[in-house]
Design an enzyme around this catalytic site. Structure first.
Site, mmCIF file in Angstrom:
data_model
loop_
_atom_site.group_PDB
_atom_site.id
_atom_site.type_symbol
_atom_site.label_atom_id
_atom_site.label_comp_id
_atom_site.label_asym_id
_atom_site.label_seq_id
_atom_site.Cartn_x
_atom_site.Cartn_y
_atom_site.Cartn_z
ATOM 1 N N ASP A 193 -17.756 14.811 18.202
ATOM 2 C CA ASP A 193 -17.756 16.168 17.657
ATOM 3 C C ASP A 193 -18.403 16.094 16.273
ATOM 4 O O ASP A 193 -17.865 15.458 15.361
ATOM 5 C CB ASP A 193 -16.302 16.653 17.567
ATOM 6 N N TRP B 114 -8.531 18.437 14.425
ATOM 7 C CA TRP B 114 -8.790 19.879 14.346
ATOM 8 C C TRP B 114 -7.963 20.566 15.423
ATOM 9 O O TRP B 114 -8.004 20.159 16.586
ATOM 10 C CB TRP B 114 -10.285 20.123 14.553
ATOM 11 N N LYS C 139 -21.612 24.904 9.413
ATOM 12 C CA LYS C 139 -21.400 24.437 8.044
ATOM 13 C C LYS C 139 -22.712 24.024 7.378
ATOM 14 O O LYS C 139 -23.029 24.479 6.291
ATOM 15 C CB LYS C 139 -20.421 23.257 8.030
HETATM 16 N N1 PLA Z 1 -15.113 20.655 15.314
HETATM 17 C C1 PLA Z 1 -14.447 20.488 14.171
HETATM 18 C C2 PLA Z 1 -13.904 19.144 13.854
HETATM 19 C C3 PLA Z 1 -14.272 21.565 13.291
HETATM 20 O O1 PLA Z 1 -13.602 21.372 12.163
HETATM 21 C C4 PLA Z 1 -14.790 22.830 13.618
HETATM 22 C C5 PLA Z 1 -14.606 24.008 12.712
HETATM 23 C C6 PLA Z 1 -15.507 22.941 14.823
HETATM 24 C C7 PLA Z 1 -15.643 21.833 15.646
HETATM 25 C C8 PLA Z 1 -16.116 24.203 15.326
HETATM 26 O O2 PLA Z 1 -16.844 24.952 14.499
HETATM 27 P P1 PLA Z 1 -17.854 26.046 15.026
HETATM 28 O O3 PLA Z 1 -17.451 26.446 16.413
HETATM 29 O O4 PLA Z 1 -17.735 27.167 14.071
HETATM 30 O O5 PLA Z 1 -19.184 25.390 15.011
HETATM 31 N N2 PLA Z 1 -13.434 24.032 11.922
HETATM 32 C C9 PLA Z 1 -13.201 25.077 10.910
HETATM 33 C C10 PLA Z 1 -13.204 26.461 11.498
HETATM 34 C C11 PLA Z 1 -14.277 25.030 9.850
HETATM 35 C C12 PLA Z 1 -12.365 26.691 12.714
HETATM 36 O O6 PLA Z 1 -11.206 26.272 12.759
HETATM 37 O O7 PLA Z 1 -12.908 27.284 13.650
HETATM 38 C C13 PLA Z 1 -11.858 24.751 10.244
HETATM 39 O O8 PLA Z 1 -11.481 25.454 9.304
HETATM 40 O O9 PLA Z 1 -11.226 23.758 10.635
#
Ligand code: PLA
Length: 439
Positions: A231, A149, A267
């Site tokens: 995570d 991510w 989510k």
């Molecule tokens: N960790 C991972 C692996 C994630 O994919 C995301 C969210 C988070 C943490 C954090 O989410 P939150 O702070 O909203 O609880 N990833 C998303 C959104 C869904 C983003 O990038 O913020 C994504 O599209 O990858």
């Protein structure tokens, strides 16, 4: 009098005039570009947000009901929460990921703080580690998978630990976990290093270690004295089953080692904008005076939070307590969660079938083999750019599709556009395993 008055300042250049523009965020910036696109029929497959089969945001019915009860309850107020959040939420959240019969919890070895969703939990957790974890006197190295991510790479330096190091994760040929390379890289990490692991539904690859592979990872973590930081942003979205998706975390917790966990309810409860999550620090079994150590850890987590945002918001925490703390609501939530995971699974099947049927070159079985919110398609950055400019279909430049952005009525359109991109845009950049720099 007028002569003594200060003359109006000449139009002066702002001290901020030289501030360079930061690049847009690869995920949330994409969403802004999508919203600004006025083309009818545009499709967003970027940010990982669940959508109904009508393409609409989804408020879980159980969440809606709990919110209505909160609104109607005369006892609901808007006082500040404690720095580390709502105590009932802390307990329920830790139980959700660790299990109700967790030895570490029963022994008072788990310190949980409410956090600003998963991102906030990661940030507070890494900052805490930067302050208190030492490897031969120095702050620890933090290892993240390639790919991962994108925000992991921002959080680590922002918490003061310098750039994250990486460990190899994806086998580009099979689309599965390259366990041999992963274990080799973890074995090379200095003792005391922090290893960021995705508890389930790895983002962006959709490839998780098997139960046997998790055991191998645990063995290396123990042998090398590494600190796992799990995570957990997708509990319930990998398999549709909350317990199955927590198996990796519970395996490590049962090993009695130190570990850190972040959780997000964005989510699995659809509470994206409420910013509700949790950070847990688990102390190793056998820690002497564990109550004293746990109290000290909690005090230091609060010392990280207080100057950053003082205390967390209440509404999301109250909703989560209403869902997790009531057996009927909990049972309903589990069904709704399975329904969301099921719709994502249906979209995987439908997209693969449509790509096979329209003859898109390539083997698309990875779409159904991967799990979680995303499909890591293997489309190149150029193909992704083409899909966006020609077809107004938005996805991250690493070729990741948010499967919940697809609907029964758009899946054919997306498959046909993908066929066009694959046939007409020559792949120039590295294969999927080498996408780190493109995220
Ligand atoms: N960790 C991972 C692996 C994630 O994919 C995301 C969210 C988070 C943490 C954090 O989410 P939150 O702070 O909203 O609880 N990833 C998303 C959104 C869904 C983003 O990038 O913020 C994504 O599209 O990858």
């Amino acid at each position: 009098m007028a002569a003594t008055m200060t003359a109006p300042a000449k139009a002066a250049t702002s001290v901020f005039a030289g501030v360079p523009e930061a690049p847009p965020d690869p995920i949330l910036g994409l969403n802004s570009a999508f919203l600004a696109d006025e083309t009818p029929g545009k499709i967003s497959l970027g940010v990982g947000a669940f959508r109904t089969d009508e393409g609409k945001p989804y408020v879980l019915p159980v969440v809606k009901r709990v919110e209505q009860q909160l609104a109607a309850d005369p006892a609901t107020n808007h006082e500040y929460l404690p720095i580390d959040g709502l105590p009932a939420f802390q307990k329920l959240s830790a139980e959700l990921i660790l299990g109700k019969d967790c030895t570490a919890m029963n022994e008072g070895r788990v310190v949980t703080s409410q956090a600003l969703s998963g991102t906030g939990a990661l940030r507070v957790g890494i900052t805490f580690l930067a302050r208190f974890l030492r490897t031969s006197g120095s702050p620890p190295a933090v290892y993240i998978p390639t790919p991962t991510w994108s925000n992991h790479r921002n959080i680590v330096p922002d918490a003061g630990l310098g750039d994250a190091r990486t460990y190899r994760y994806l086998d580009a040929t099979s689309g599965g976990v390259d366990i041999t390379s992963m274990l080799a890289d973890l074995s090379d990490a200095p003792k005391g290093s922090v290893i960021v692991l995705h508890g389930c539904a790895h983002n962006p690859t959709g490839a998780d270690p098997s139960p046997a592979q998790w055991k191998e990872i645990l063995t290396v973590v123990r042998e090398r004295g590494l600190l796992p930081f799990f995570d957990n942003a997708y509990q319930g979205f990998a398999s549709g089953d909350l317990d199955a998706d927590a198996a990796s975390v519970r395996l490590f917790a049962d090993a009695g080692i130190d570990m850190v966990l972040s959780q997000s309810f964005a989510k699995n409860m659809g509470l994206y904008g409420q910013r509700i999550g949790a950070l847990s620090v688990v102390l190793a079994a056998g820690t002497p005076d564990v109550a004293v150590a746990a109290k000290a850890v909690r005090s230091q987590l609060k010392a990280v939070v207080r100057p950053m945002y003082s205390s967390p918001p209440a509404h999301g925490a109250r909703i989560a307590v209403g869902v997790l703390g009531d057996s009927a609501n909990y049972a309903e939530w589990k069904k709704e969660l399975a329904g969301m995971a099921g719709r994502i699974g249906d979209m995987r099947t439908a997209l693969k079938a449509a790509l096979d049927a329209n003859g898109t070159p390539g083997d698309w079985s990875r779409i159904v083999n991967q799990i979680g919110m995303f499909s890591y398609t293997g489309l190149s950055a150029q193909q992704v750019a083409y899909l966006r400019t020609k077809h107004h279909i938005y996805m991250t430049s690493n070729g990741r599709i948010s499967m919940a952005g697809l609907t029964t009525s758009t899946v054919q359109q997306v498959a046909d556009a993908m066929k066009d991109a694959v046939e007409n845009v020559v792949k120039q950049d590295a294969p999927v395993s080498g996408v780190q720099s493109r995220l």
